[in-house]
Design a protein around this motif. Structure first.
Motif, short mmCIF file in Angstrom:
data_model
loop_
_atom_site.label_atom_id
_atom_site.label_comp_id
_atom_site.label_asym_id
_atom_site.label_seq_id
_atom_site.Cartn_x
_atom_site.Cartn_y
_atom_site.Cartn_z
N GLU A 132 -1.89 -13.35 -6.23
CA GLU A 132 -2.68 -14.68 -5.75
C GLU A 132 -3.53 -14.35 -4.49
OE1 GLU A 132 0.59 -16.97 -4.97
OE2 GLU A 132 1.06 -17.46 -6.88
N ALA A 133 -3.05 -13.53 -3.49
CA ALA A 133 -3.93 -13.34 -2.36
C ALA A 133 -5.26 -12.50 -2.62
CB ALA A 133 -3.00 -12.37 -1.50
N HIS A 134 -5.27 -12.00 -3.71
CA HIS A 134 -6.36 -11.07 -4.31
C HIS A 134 -6.96 -11.79 -5.17
CE1 HIS A 134 -4.53 -8.17 -1.70
NE2 HIS A 134 -5.53 -7.72 -1.39
N GLY A 186 -9.84 1.29 -10.71
CA GLY A 186 -10.75 0.44 -9.92
C GLY A 186 -10.15 -0.96 -9.67
N GLU A 187 -9.30 -1.40 -10.55
CA GLU A 187 -8.94 -2.88 -10.40
C GLU A 187 -7.48 -2.80 -10.31
OE1 GLU A 187 -9.90 -4.71 -14.32
OE2 GLU A 187 -11.31 -3.31 -14.61
N ARG A 188 -7.03 -1.81 -9.68
CA ARG A 188 -5.66 -1.74 -9.11
C ARG A 188 -5.27 -1.83 -7.79
NH1 ARG A 188 -1.86 3.76 -10.70
NH2 ARG A 188 -0.38 3.41 -9.10
N LEU A 189 -4.33 -2.80 -7.37
CA LEU A 189 -3.64 -2.89 -6.26
C LEU A 189 -2.30 -2.40 -5.96
CD1 LEU A 189 -4.21 -4.17 -3.27
CD2 LEU A 189 -2.95 -6.35 -4.43
N ASP A 190 -2.07 -1.34 -5.19
CA ASP A 190 -0.55 -0.94 -5.07
C ASP A 190 0.05 -1.64 -3.98
OD1 ASP A 190 -1.07 2.57 -5.51
OD2 ASP A 190 -1.28 1.09 -6.85
N VAL A 191 1.30 -2.01 -4.46
CA VAL A 191 2.29 -2.81 -3.17
C VAL A 191 3.19 -1.91 -2.93
CG1 VAL A 191 3.19 -4.63 -2.51
CG2 VAL A 191 1.40 -4.90 -4.10
N VAL A 192 3.33 -1.33 -1.60
CA VAL A 192 4.52 -0.25 -1.29
C VAL A 192 5.95 -0.98 -0.96
CG1 VAL A 192 5.07 1.70 0.29
CG2 VAL A 192 2.78 1.17 -0.52
N PHE A 193 6.86 -0.28 -1.43
CA PHE A 193 8.14 -0.81 -1.35
C PHE A 193 8.95 0.42 -0.57
CE2 PHE A 193 6.50 -3.88 -4.48
CZ PHE A 193 7.28 -5.15 -4.04
N ASP A 194 9.63 0.15 0.49
CA ASP A 194 10.30 1.13 1.15
C ASP A 194 11.70 1.45 0.34
OD1 ASP A 194 8.32 1.39 3.03
OD2 ASP A 194 9.33 -0.01 4.46
N ASP A 195 12.30 0.66 -0.13
CA ASP A 195 13.43 0.79 -1.06
C ASP A 195 13.19 1.12 -2.48
OD1 ASP A 195 16.06 0.78 -1.95
OD2 ASP A 195 16.40 -1.48 -1.52
N SER A 233 10.10 -6.87 1.38
CA SER A 233 8.76 -6.64 2.16
C SER A 233 7.93 -5.70 1.36
CB SER A 233 9.09 -6.10 3.62
OG SER A 233 7.78 -5.80 4.30
N GLY A 234 6.86 -6.04 0.88
CA GLY A 234 6.11 -5.36 0.37
C GLY A 234 4.73 -5.22 0.91
N THR A 235 4.19 -4.08 1.26
CA THR A 235 2.80 -3.83 1.74
C THR A 235 1.74 -3.35 0.92
OG1 THR A 235 4.15 -3.38 3.82
CG2 THR A 235 1.68 -2.89 3.65
N SER A 236 0.67 -4.18 0.70
CA SER A 236 -0.57 -3.83 -0.25
C SER A 236 -1.40 -2.60 0.50
CB SER A 236 -1.32 -4.97 -0.60
OG SER A 236 -1.87 -5.63 0.56
N LYS A 237 -1.75 -1.93 -0.09
CA LYS A 237 -2.89 -0.83 0.40
C LYS A 237 -3.98 -0.59 -0.90
CE LYS A 237 -0.72 3.24 -1.44
NZ LYS A 237 -0.07 4.46 -1.16
#
Length: 220
Positions: free
Chosen positions: A128-130, A177-186, A216-220
């Motif tokens: 949603e944020a993107h 190019g249309e991809r958004l990665d969301v990082v999960f530490d676990d 907690s997921g962090t997008s990059k």
């Protein structure tokens, strides 16, 4: 948005349950009991608890058994007649049933017992944020791609055209190019069950993550 908020976008989920689970042995791994219920029901409940509007279960080898395992849950079923040709046909069969008003669809393998409703909400928030236009991909802290992936409507036609062994990863390779990665530490969130040894480890209590834990997921 907190991890307890339901997604505002209209989202669907295709839950893949069409394989024969040959590596598991004579039994069907998705019907094996974990936490007092079949594995596939555990995964379906986390999807529904996340507020996903529409859940489509794609079956193959044991359609009636899945209908029974998911009894009384608000899900829809489709049987993939070519389930033994690979995952691509199952993805396509499910996506073709997604409702016309859906903004995005999760593709969810049924053998991931540690998925949580909070994880689905986190990925939905990033979607949603993107603007609802990115392919949202969960990745581990070392960059390994994991499931479930959240696909925007613009990718539905390509998903519906998959067949054989071609899964969603084949599209990610061409739509980077249309991809958004969301990082999960676990990384244990994405542990899957393939073999009887995997199942024994999970039922012994290893690598479980409670569905109500904050994510907690962090997008990059």
């Amino acid at each position: 948005m907190t991890s307890t908020d339901a997604p505002r976008a209209r989202l669907a989920a295709v839950l893949l349950a069409g394989g024969a689970s040959r590596r598991f042995g004579p039994d069907n791994k998705l019907l094996a009991g974990i936490g007092g219920m079949p594995l596939v029901r555990r995964v379906a409940l986390h999807i529904l608890d996340a507020g996903i509007d529409d859940v489509i279960v794609v079956t193959g080898a044991e359609h009636d058994a899945y209908v029974q395992a998911l009894d009384r849950l608000p899900v829809r079923f489709v049987a993939n007649p070519v389930w033994d040709e690979g995952m691509g046909g199952s993805i396509a069969a499910g996506v073709r049933l997604v409702r016309d008003n859906a903004d995005g669809v999760f593709i969810v393998p049924g053998d991931l017992p540690n998925l949580t409703d909070a994880l689905f909400r986190c990925l939905a928030h990033e979607f949603e944020a993107h603007g609802g236009h990115k392919i949202v991909v969960p990745v581990t802290s070392d960059g390994a791609q994991r499931n479930p992936v959240l696909w925007p409507r613009s990718a539905f036609a390509a998903l519906a055209g998959l067949n054989g062994a071609r899964g969603g990863k084949s599209l990610l390779d061409t739509l980077g190019g249309e991809r958004l990665d969301v990082v999960f530490d676990d990384a244990t969130l994405f542990a899957d069950i393939d073999t009887q040894a995997d199942f024994d480890r999970f039922t012994a209590g290893a690598s479980f993550t409670a569905g109500t834990s904050p994510i907690s997921g962090t997008s990059k």
